[in-house]
Motif scaffolding. Sequence first.
Motif, PDB file in Angstrom:
ATOM      1  N   UNK A  14      12.357  -7.763   2.040  1.00  0.00           N
ATOM      2  CA  UNK A  14      11.598  -9.146   2.003  1.00  0.00           C
ATOM      3  C   UNK A  14      12.130 -10.040   0.733  1.00  0.00           C
ATOM      4  N   UNK A  51      11.823  -8.622  -3.073  1.00  0.00           N
ATOM      5  CA  UNK A  51      10.823  -8.199  -3.513  1.00  0.00           C
ATOM      6  C   UNK A  51      10.328  -6.785  -3.291  1.00  0.00           C
ATOM      7  N   UNK A  63       7.613  -1.433   1.299  1.00  0.00           N
ATOM      8  CA  UNK A  63       6.317  -0.738   0.678  1.00  0.00           C
ATOM      9  C   UNK A  63       6.605  -0.847  -1.040  1.00  0.00           C
ATOM     10  N   UNK A  64       6.052  -1.960  -1.722  1.00  0.00           N
ATOM     11  CA  UNK A  64       6.548  -1.915  -3.156  1.00  0.00           C
ATOM     12  C   UNK A  64       5.801  -0.943  -3.940  1.00  0.00           C
ATOM     13  N   UNK A  65       4.538  -0.370  -3.229  1.00  0.00           N
ATOM     14  CA  UNK A  65       3.918   0.821  -4.029  1.00  0.00           C
ATOM     15  C   UNK A  65       4.714   2.056  -3.777  1.00  0.00           C
ATOM     16  N   UNK A  66       5.213   2.273  -2.387  1.00  0.00           N
ATOM     17  CA  UNK A  66       5.941   3.544  -2.204  1.00  0.00           C
ATOM     18  C   UNK A  66       7.064   3.457  -3.309  1.00  0.00           C
ATOM     19  N   UNK A 120     -13.482   0.188  -9.463  1.00  0.00           N
ATOM     20  CA  UNK A 120     -11.988  -0.087  -8.804  1.00  0.00           C
ATOM     21  C   UNK A 120     -11.886  -1.666  -8.750  1.00  0.00           C
ATOM     22  N   UNK A 121     -10.601  -2.092  -8.622  1.00  0.00           N
ATOM     23  CA  UNK A 121     -10.437  -3.459  -8.467  1.00  0.00           C
ATOM     24  C   UNK A 121      -8.932  -3.883  -9.111  1.00  0.00           C
ATOM     25  N   UNK A 122      -8.464  -5.086  -9.073  1.00  0.00           N
ATOM     26  CA  UNK A 122      -6.970  -5.661  -9.490  1.00  0.00           C
ATOM     27  C   UNK A 122      -7.409  -6.428 -10.610  1.00  0.00           C
ATOM     28  N   UNK A 136      -2.437  -6.617 -12.887  1.00  0.00           N
ATOM     29  CA  UNK A 136      -1.796  -5.924 -11.676  1.00  0.00           C
ATOM     30  C   UNK A 136      -2.607  -4.790 -11.355  1.00  0.00           C
ATOM     31  N   UNK A 137      -1.979  -3.963 -10.452  1.00  0.00           N
ATOM     32  CA  UNK A 137      -2.695  -2.792  -9.710  1.00  0.00           C
ATOM     33  C   UNK A 137      -1.672  -1.571 -10.324  1.00  0.00           C
TER      34      UNK A 137
END
Lengths: 364, 129
Positions: free
Chosen positions: A17, A28, A32-35, A289-291, A312-313
């Motif tokens: 992406x 970007x 998956x940016x988390x992966x 929990x939250x960002x 961020x998270x």
Amino acid sequence: MGKKTALYASHLAANAKIVDFAGWEMPLHYGSQVQEHHQVRQDAGVFDVSHMTIVDMTGQTVPAFLRQVLANNIDVLTPGKALYTCMLNEQGGVIDDLIVYKMDDNFYRLVVNSATRDKDLAWLNAHAKEDSLKLAERTDLAMLAIQGPKVRHKLATLFDPTPLQAILDLKSFHAVTLGSLFIARTGYTGEDGFEIILPIAEAPALWEKLVAANIQPCGLGARDTLRLEAGLNLYGADMDEAVTPLESNLGWTVAWEPKERAFIGREALEKQQQAGLKRRLVGLVLLEQGVLRNHQKVIIEGMSAGEITSGSFSPTLNKGIALARVPVTIGAQCLVEIRGKQYPAQVIKPPFVRQGKNNTVAIA
Amino acid sequence: MNSVPKKLQYSKTHEWVRKDDDILTVGITDHAQTMLGDLVYVELPEPESSLESGQECAVVESVKAAADIYSPVSGEVIEINEALFETPQLINDDPYGKGWLFRVRPYENDSPHLLNSEQYSKQVASEAH
């Protein structure tokens, strides 16, 4: 249309992406940016960072020039060694942060941010008055960052034994030139790894080789959460010309000795120190929990007292994390305002994550 | 291309709605979850709370951004997807199934103004230009 790196076609082929980043069309994420974040923390990833600006400076007067324009002192460098430093204005404000490599006695390489390219070059040129000083932007070079605990292991299949040993022997912030490759043990993720500068024409082939060695393409999204967990500042978010390194958790990058080195910004920093520092950059960990997000308010004793500069998270901690500029008197906890409601956060000294592990220790 | 199931209805703000008898199930579309990227946090309305049509009633957050969710109808919240608190990623993995957000029973006389799949697809296509 933005500028494209030598690897643009490789990114498209890998389903990236693409987003605009400082005028560049950059990946970007590739799904998956988390992966990709976890991949770098646990294994190995490769980032195209060719948008970064590389400036080579040559000439007898280069060392004297860099002693003047950089807040850290290049005199500690030997050939093949690198230094992280800020470049300051007269008010002590941060024009940019950069890495300077000593290539040879009269040859230094600067790697600066792409978003600040124009003003950096203008500043350098304005202060480079000596005719003998040559300043060349190396738009002919690409740059890849390979990062993660398994990078060293994976390089074994890519290099012959002699160059491989030269790479593996590099200490942190040291670099080696191997043919057309300039390889440094540096990075922006908090993991072990290397940054490789090489001719644009050779970049796609090296990228393919790295990917074939199971070093997974990772985008700028993962790069941002990785650097935030590692407590590494982002220029333009965590510091800019309105703040000094002392207010940006970068006091360690200012070389006060020798006293007679009159680098630009020194006087302002000394005045700020004498007057007493009022603000500093700390880490926040959201307790629920939250960002956390850029520009959210930090509340201490019922008063809006500071602001998140990068929020961020954290995929590693599974919590909202942030860097925030706050009064130096901040205690071990504060509140952060999210959508009009206040949530408690722990105040820590960055980094949040060290060598893949939770490193959050409360500020006393 | 992101999927836009024909059997669902859609809002302009990228929620999908499924009608089962008199109950509406609400989630976010495949297009919306793709635009947001990896979801890491959700806030859902309180069960048994009352929603106004168009009210901000939930928040979904990815690493990159936060998005408000609007109620497509006035009604009472009868169930929320509590699995999302633990695993927000369900929205990415299965936006029209396990990633549903909440169920609402519309008040009488309130029928939502929604788009069919074709209209929604056209809207998404027009936003891309």
